[in-house]
Design a protein around this motif. Structure first.
Motif, mmCIF file in Angstrom:
data_model
loop_
_atom_site.group_PDB
_atom_site.id
_atom_site.type_symbol
_atom_site.label_atom_id
_atom_site.label_comp_id
_atom_site.label_asym_id
_atom_site.label_seq_id
_atom_site.Cartn_x
_atom_site.Cartn_y
_atom_site.Cartn_z
ATOM 1 N N HIS A 64 0.705 -1.276 -0.023
ATOM 2 C CA HIS A 64 -0.004 -0.005 -0.074
ATOM 3 C C HIS A 64 0.756 1.155 -0.142
ATOM 4 O O HIS A 64 1.881 1.393 0.829
ATOM 5 C CB HIS A 64 -0.861 -0.076 1.175
ATOM 6 C CG HIS A 64 -1.943 1.226 1.267
ATOM 7 N ND1 HIS A 64 -1.571 2.464 2.111
ATOM 8 C CD2 HIS A 64 -2.949 1.434 0.796
ATOM 9 C CE1 HIS A 64 -2.449 3.224 1.779
ATOM 10 N NE2 HIS A 64 -3.366 2.570 1.191
ATOM 11 N N GLU A 85 0.970 5.411 -0.096
ATOM 12 C CA GLU A 85 0.381 6.587 0.424
ATOM 13 C C GLU A 85 1.241 7.748 0.401
ATOM 14 O O GLU A 85 2.265 8.104 1.257
ATOM 15 C CB GLU A 85 -0.410 6.599 1.857
ATOM 16 C CG GLU A 85 -1.173 7.659 2.182
ATOM 17 C CD GLU A 85 -2.059 7.256 3.492
ATOM 18 O OE1 GLU A 85 -2.353 8.473 4.187
ATOM 19 O OE2 GLU A 85 -2.503 6.303 3.552
ATOM 20 N N TYR A 110 -1.870 10.739 -3.220
ATOM 21 C CA TYR A 110 -1.986 9.448 -3.887
ATOM 22 C C TYR A 110 -1.828 8.213 -2.847
ATOM 23 O O TYR A 110 -1.440 8.022 -1.775
ATOM 24 C CB TYR A 110 -0.549 9.328 -4.678
ATOM 25 C CG TYR A 110 -0.309 8.175 -5.474
ATOM 26 C CD1 TYR A 110 -1.310 8.001 -6.922
ATOM 27 C CD2 TYR A 110 0.248 7.018 -4.888
ATOM 28 C CE1 TYR A 110 -1.030 6.561 -7.439
ATOM 29 C CE2 TYR A 110 0.239 5.672 -5.529
ATOM 30 C CZ TYR A 110 -0.198 5.580 -6.915
ATOM 31 O OH TYR A 110 -0.100 4.371 -7.648
ATOM 32 N N ARG A 111 -2.927 7.563 -3.247
ATOM 33 C CA ARG A 111 -2.930 6.326 -2.376
ATOM 34 C C ARG A 111 -3.626 5.054 -3.349
ATOM 35 O O ARG A 111 -4.455 5.208 -4.315
ATOM 36 C CB ARG A 111 -4.237 6.416 -1.367
ATOM 37 C CG ARG A 111 -4.032 7.433 -0.333
ATOM 38 C CD ARG A 111 -5.173 7.508 0.662
ATOM 39 N NE ARG A 111 -5.371 6.299 1.383
ATOM 40 C CZ ARG A 111 -6.234 5.887 2.516
ATOM 41 N NH1 ARG A 111 -6.787 6.902 2.519
ATOM 42 N NH2 ARG A 111 -6.061 4.724 3.093
ATOM 43 N N ARG A 112 -2.771 3.874 -3.205
ATOM 44 C CA ARG A 112 -3.102 2.908 -4.256
ATOM 45 C C ARG A 112 -2.357 1.444 -3.449
ATOM 46 O O ARG A 112 -1.393 1.576 -2.769
ATOM 47 C CB ARG A 112 -2.392 3.018 -5.421
ATOM 48 C CG ARG A 112 -2.908 1.766 -6.503
ATOM 49 C CD ARG A 112 -2.438 2.199 -8.016
ATOM 50 N NE ARG A 112 -2.993 1.133 -8.533
ATOM 51 C CZ ARG A 112 -2.437 0.960 -9.892
ATOM 52 N NH1 ARG A 112 -2.040 1.942 -10.759
ATOM 53 N NH2 ARG A 112 -2.819 -0.171 -10.789
ATOM 54 N N GLU A 167 2.820 11.488 -9.963
ATOM 55 C CA GLU A 167 1.972 10.889 -8.824
ATOM 56 C C GLU A 167 2.468 11.015 -7.319
ATOM 57 O O GLU A 167 1.745 11.011 -6.436
ATOM 58 C CB GLU A 167 1.436 9.492 -9.094
ATOM 59 C CG GLU A 167 0.783 9.193 -10.322
ATOM 60 C CD GLU A 167 -0.594 9.614 -10.137
ATOM 61 O OE1 GLU A 167 -1.125 10.382 -9.244
ATOM 62 O OE2 GLU A 167 -1.594 9.120 -10.997
#
Length: 283
Positions: free
Chosen positions: A65, A67, A73-75, A92
């Motif tokens: 994860h 952040e 940006y979070r993914r 990003e």
């Protein structure tokens, strides 16, 4: 995303609890950068036979994860394989990026149990929902910078602003954020703004306004017992990268920070004197 010492409603293999014993979960993450992309190579390993069984049955998966507070940006990137790769566009990410590695449930598991559970959980099983955390590795950070050498463009880490306080000092600064905010009294800021239009006078402004602050920052870093207090700030990462590229170790440096500061920004004092000499000759 802070995950240290978090309490879960079921046993989790982690570095901060003994819920699961005599086994571990370890990951590594390497990155390379192209012009527009970060490429990450992930490697994951757990010595838990039962967790490996869930992974083989695709009831669980590995996950990273990301952040980034600067860009929001979070993914999450997931895979059933121990080794996998993924890409993130360079624009990003900027500054500090928090990365957490997990083993997650890839589907609902009605009776989740591991033979490596702590004896307190012996004979118990748990209802797990898809996405629940089964294992956690130590959190890590990654620093992304969009510029190869941001100190070549001073505004990238310094911002000059007017101070509206009635008792404003001629020059002061605040280094508690990603950028170092240089505060000038209103009169001085008006003069700075007027003079900054002239490319010919840039070295002079650098010497008068930026260099003293840079020297103060270097002294702060050198005298700090724990430089990690600055780790979250982009200005610190930029200065540290520049020092490293010039093979300058502040801790063991015998030169004054005035000398080091001038090296970092390309001898602005000499350039300033040359500029003043030219002005005198033209006059």
């Amino acid at each position: 995303m802070q995950i240290s010492y978090r309490q879960f409603p079921h046993p989790v293999l982690s570095f901060f609890s003994d819920d699961v014993q005599d086994v571990d979960f370890q990951t590594s993450l390497k990155n390379t950068k192209t012009q527009n992309t970060y490429i990450f190579e992930a490697s994951c390993f757990t010595s838990s036979d039962d967790l490996n069984g869930y992974l083989a049955e695709r009831k669980a998966c590995f996950a990273f994860h990301f952040e980034c507070s600067s860009t929001r940006y979070r993914r999450m990137f997931t895979s059933y394989e121990e080794m996998f790769s993924f890409e993130i566009q360079a624009d990003e990410l900027e500054g500090k990026v928090q990365i957490c590695a997990f083993i997650l449930a890839a589907e609902d598991i009605e009776r989740y149990s591991l033979s490596e559970f702590h004896e307190d959980y012996e004979g118990h099983s748990f209802s797990i929902n898809k996405g629940d955390v089964l294992a956690i590795d130590t959190e890590r950070t990654f620093f992304a910078d969009k510029e190869v050498d941001p100190l070549k463009r001073i505004p990238s880490i310094f911002s000059v602003v007017p101070s509206h306080d009635e008792d404003a000092l001629p020059l002061d600064f605040d280094s508690s954020g990603n950028k170092v905010i240089i505060k000038l009294s209103n009169d001085n800021f008006d003069k700075y703004k007027y003079l900054s239009v002239s490319q010919h006078l840039q070295p002079l402004l650098l010497s008068l306004v930026i260099l003293p602050v840079l020297v103060s920052l270097l002294e702060m870093i050198k005298d700090s017992e724990d430089s990690y207090e600055y780790e979250d700030f982009r200005w610190y990462q930029v200065i540290r990268a520049k020092l490293k590229s010039m093979n300058i170790d502040l801790v063991n440096c015998n030169e004054s920070m005035v000398v080091v500061g001038q090296k970092l920004v390309g001898d602005p004092v000499t350039l300033s004197l040359d500029a003043l000499e030219s002005v005198e000759e033209e006059g």
